[in-house]
Scaffold this motif. Structure first.
Motif, PDB file in Angstrom:
ATOM      1  N   TYR A   3      43.457  24.044 -28.111  1.00 17.09           N
ATOM      2  CA  TYR A   3      43.386  25.624 -28.045  1.00 17.09           C
ATOM      3  C   TYR A   3      42.765  26.180 -29.343  1.00 17.09           C
ATOM      4  O   TYR A   3      42.878  25.784 -30.395  1.00 17.09           O
ATOM      5  CB  TYR A   3      44.917  25.941 -28.048  1.00 17.09           C
ATOM      6  CG  TYR A   3      45.516  25.791 -26.784  1.00 17.09           C
ATOM      7  CD1 TYR A   3      45.164  26.571 -25.525  1.00 17.09           C
ATOM      8  CD2 TYR A   3      46.595  24.804 -26.630  1.00 17.09           C
ATOM      9  CE1 TYR A   3      46.040  26.187 -24.363  1.00 17.09           C
ATOM     10  CE2 TYR A   3      47.138  24.456 -25.454  1.00 17.09           C
ATOM     11  CZ  TYR A   3      46.684  25.187 -24.414  1.00 17.09           C
ATOM     12  OH  TYR A   3      47.290  25.000 -23.129  1.00 17.09           O
ATOM     13  N   ASP A   6      45.142  31.621 -27.619  1.00  9.85           N
ATOM     14  CA  ASP A   6      46.017  31.340 -26.268  1.00  9.85           C
ATOM     15  C   ASP A   6      45.031  31.700 -25.220  1.00  9.85           C
ATOM     16  O   ASP A   6      45.388  30.821 -24.031  1.00  9.85           O
ATOM     17  CB  ASP A   6      46.895  32.530 -26.222  1.00  9.85           C
ATOM     18  CG  ASP A   6      47.873  32.487 -25.167  1.00  9.85           C
ATOM     19  OD1 ASP A   6      48.300  31.435 -24.888  1.00  9.85           O
ATOM     20  OD2 ASP A   6      48.222  33.408 -24.593  1.00  9.85           O
ATOM     21  N   LYS A   7      44.097  32.559 -25.138  1.00  5.27           N
ATOM     22  CA  LYS A   7      43.381  32.436 -23.973  1.00  5.27           C
ATOM     23  C   LYS A   7      41.938  31.904 -23.814  1.00  5.27           C
ATOM     24  O   LYS A   7      41.320  31.927 -23.097  1.00  5.27           O
ATOM     25  CB  LYS A   7      43.263  34.313 -23.716  1.00  5.27           C
ATOM     26  CG  LYS A   7      44.402  34.986 -23.342  1.00  5.27           C
ATOM     27  CD  LYS A   7      43.833  36.328 -22.925  1.00  5.27           C
ATOM     28  CE  LYS A   7      44.980  37.103 -22.634  1.00  5.27           C
ATOM     29  NZ  LYS A   7      44.511  38.545 -22.201  1.00  5.27           N
ATOM     30  N   TYR A   9      40.191  27.929 -24.153  1.00  8.95           N
ATOM     31  CA  TYR A   9      40.718  26.458 -24.131  1.00  8.95           C
ATOM     32  C   TYR A   9      39.564  25.754 -24.230  1.00  8.95           C
ATOM     33  O   TYR A   9      38.351  26.010 -23.806  1.00  8.95           O
ATOM     34  CB  TYR A   9      41.475  26.194 -22.878  1.00  8.95           C
ATOM     35  CG  TYR A   9      41.834  24.561 -22.591  1.00  8.95           C
ATOM     36  CD1 TYR A   9      43.017  24.223 -23.197  1.00  8.95           C
ATOM     37  CD2 TYR A   9      41.092  24.000 -21.708  1.00  8.95           C
ATOM     38  CE1 TYR A   9      43.288  23.048 -22.991  1.00  8.95           C
ATOM     39  CE2 TYR A   9      41.475  22.814 -21.564  1.00  8.95           C
ATOM     40  CZ  TYR A   9      42.600  22.016 -22.144  1.00  8.95           C
ATOM     41  OH  TYR A   9      42.877  20.894 -22.134  1.00  8.95           O
ATOM     42  N   HIS A  42      43.891  24.379 -18.663  1.00  6.15           N
ATOM     43  CA  HIS A  42      44.125  25.427 -19.521  1.00  6.15           C
ATOM     44  C   HIS A  42      45.224  26.128 -18.715  1.00  6.15           C
ATOM     45  O   HIS A  42      46.341  26.649 -19.321  1.00  6.15           O
ATOM     46  CB  HIS A  42      42.661  26.413 -19.321  1.00  6.15           C
ATOM     47  CG  HIS A  42      43.024  27.574 -20.133  1.00  6.15           C
ATOM     48  ND1 HIS A  42      42.005  28.599 -20.241  1.00  6.15           N
ATOM     49  CD2 HIS A  42      43.787  28.019 -20.977  1.00  6.15           C
ATOM     50  CE1 HIS A  42      42.291  29.427 -21.069  1.00  6.15           C
ATOM     51  NE2 HIS A  42      43.578  29.190 -21.513  1.00  6.15           N
ATOM     52  N   TYR A  43      45.260  26.511 -17.385  1.00  7.89           N
ATOM     53  CA  TYR A  43      46.310  27.306 -16.882  1.00  7.89           C
ATOM     54  C   TYR A  43      47.696  26.423 -16.684  1.00  7.89           C
ATOM     55  O   TYR A  43      48.806  27.081 -17.080  1.00  7.89           O
ATOM     56  CB  TYR A  43      45.991  27.894 -15.468  1.00  7.89           C
ATOM     57  CG  TYR A  43      45.617  29.074 -15.457  1.00  7.89           C
ATOM     58  CD1 TYR A  43      46.155  30.298 -14.931  1.00  7.89           C
ATOM     59  CD2 TYR A  43      44.506  29.397 -16.084  1.00  7.89           C
ATOM     60  CE1 TYR A  43      45.776  31.559 -14.829  1.00  7.89           C
ATOM     61  CE2 TYR A  43      44.017  30.712 -16.202  1.00  7.89           C
ATOM     62  CZ  TYR A  43      44.474  31.632 -15.497  1.00  7.89           C
ATOM     63  OH  TYR A  43      44.106  33.147 -15.830  1.00  7.89           O
ATOM     64  N   LYS A  45      48.685  24.403 -19.109  1.00 10.15           N
ATOM     65  CA  LYS A  45      49.247  24.576 -20.509  1.00 10.15           C
ATOM     66  C   LYS A  45      49.836  25.688 -21.086  1.00 10.15           C
ATOM     67  O   LYS A  45      50.654  25.881 -21.663  1.00 10.15           O
ATOM     68  CB  LYS A  45      47.928  24.300 -21.354  1.00 10.15           C
ATOM     69  CG  LYS A  45      47.397  22.799 -21.383  1.00 10.15           C
ATOM     70  CD  LYS A  45      48.372  21.840 -22.130  1.00 10.15           C
ATOM     71  CE  LYS A  45      47.727  20.361 -22.297  1.00 10.15           C
ATOM     72  NZ  LYS A  45      48.380  19.508 -22.642  1.00 10.15           N
ATOM     73  N   ARG A  46      49.443  26.876 -20.192  1.00  9.11           N
ATOM     74  CA  ARG A  46      49.827  28.049 -20.207  1.00  9.11           C
ATOM     75  C   ARG A  46      51.139  28.414 -19.360  1.00  9.11           C
ATOM     76  O   ARG A  46      51.572  29.630 -19.467  1.00  9.11           O
ATOM     77  CB  ARG A  46      49.070  29.302 -20.155  1.00  9.11           C
ATOM     78  CG  ARG A  46      47.516  29.051 -21.089  1.00  9.11           C
ATOM     79  CD  ARG A  46      46.705  30.251 -20.973  1.00  9.11           C
ATOM     80  NE  ARG A  46      47.181  31.385 -21.420  1.00  9.11           N
ATOM     81  CZ  ARG A  46      47.229  32.701 -20.702  1.00  9.11           C
ATOM     82  NH1 ARG A  46      46.332  32.727 -19.768  1.00  9.11           N
ATOM     83  NH2 ARG A  46      47.823  33.713 -21.307  1.00  9.11           N
ATOM     84  N   GLU A  85      40.083  33.560 -20.123  1.00  7.46           N
ATOM     85  CA  GLU A  85      40.842  34.159 -19.204  1.00  7.46           C
ATOM     86  C   GLU A  85      40.225  35.548 -19.764  1.00  7.46           C
ATOM     87  O   GLU A  85      40.122  36.242 -20.565  1.00  7.46           O
ATOM     88  CB  GLU A  85      42.244  34.003 -19.338  1.00  7.46           C
ATOM     89  CG  GLU A  85      42.901  35.212 -18.380  1.00  7.46           C
ATOM     90  CD  GLU A  85      44.177  35.156 -18.345  1.00  7.46           C
ATOM     91  OE1 GLU A  85      44.907  36.195 -17.948  1.00  7.46           O
ATOM     92  OE2 GLU A  85      45.057  34.246 -19.176  1.00  7.46           O
TER      93      GLU A  85
END
Length: 91
Positions: A3, A6-7, A9, A42-43, A45-46, A85
């Motif tokens: 990472y 946060d947004k 990846y 990515h999504y 992991k979030r 994102e």
């Protein structure tokens, strides 16, 4: 996998021979598949995995993609993919 924030990846892949053309270059279709998988990871992991989306009657939709390809990687080379994102655009 790493990472950056946060947004954003980052994922690294080694290009496999079966993903390449006769010139040993990665095929565009395989690049797009790797990018789709990176975005999904990515999504996930979030916290937005398939179960989360299904429980809300939602789907993950990639509506826009931007590519900067200077040169397609060769078989055996490392490929670094980034996803990020931006949120929805209003009409």
């Amino acid at each position: 996998m790493l990472y950056v924030e946060d947004k954003v990846y980052e994922e690294t892949h080694r290009v496999q021979y079966y993903q390449c053309d006769t010139n040993k270059r990665l095929k565009l279709g395989h690049l797009m598949w790797l990018m789709q998988e990176a975005a999904t990871e990515h999504y996930t992991k979030r916290g937005f995995d398939r179960a989360y989306l299904e429980a809300r009657g939602s789907i993950f939709l990639l509506s826009k993609i931007r590519l900067e390809i200077r040169q397609m990687p060769l078989a055996g080379e490392e490929l670094r993919l980034y996803t990020w994102e931006r949120g929805p655009k209003r009409a």
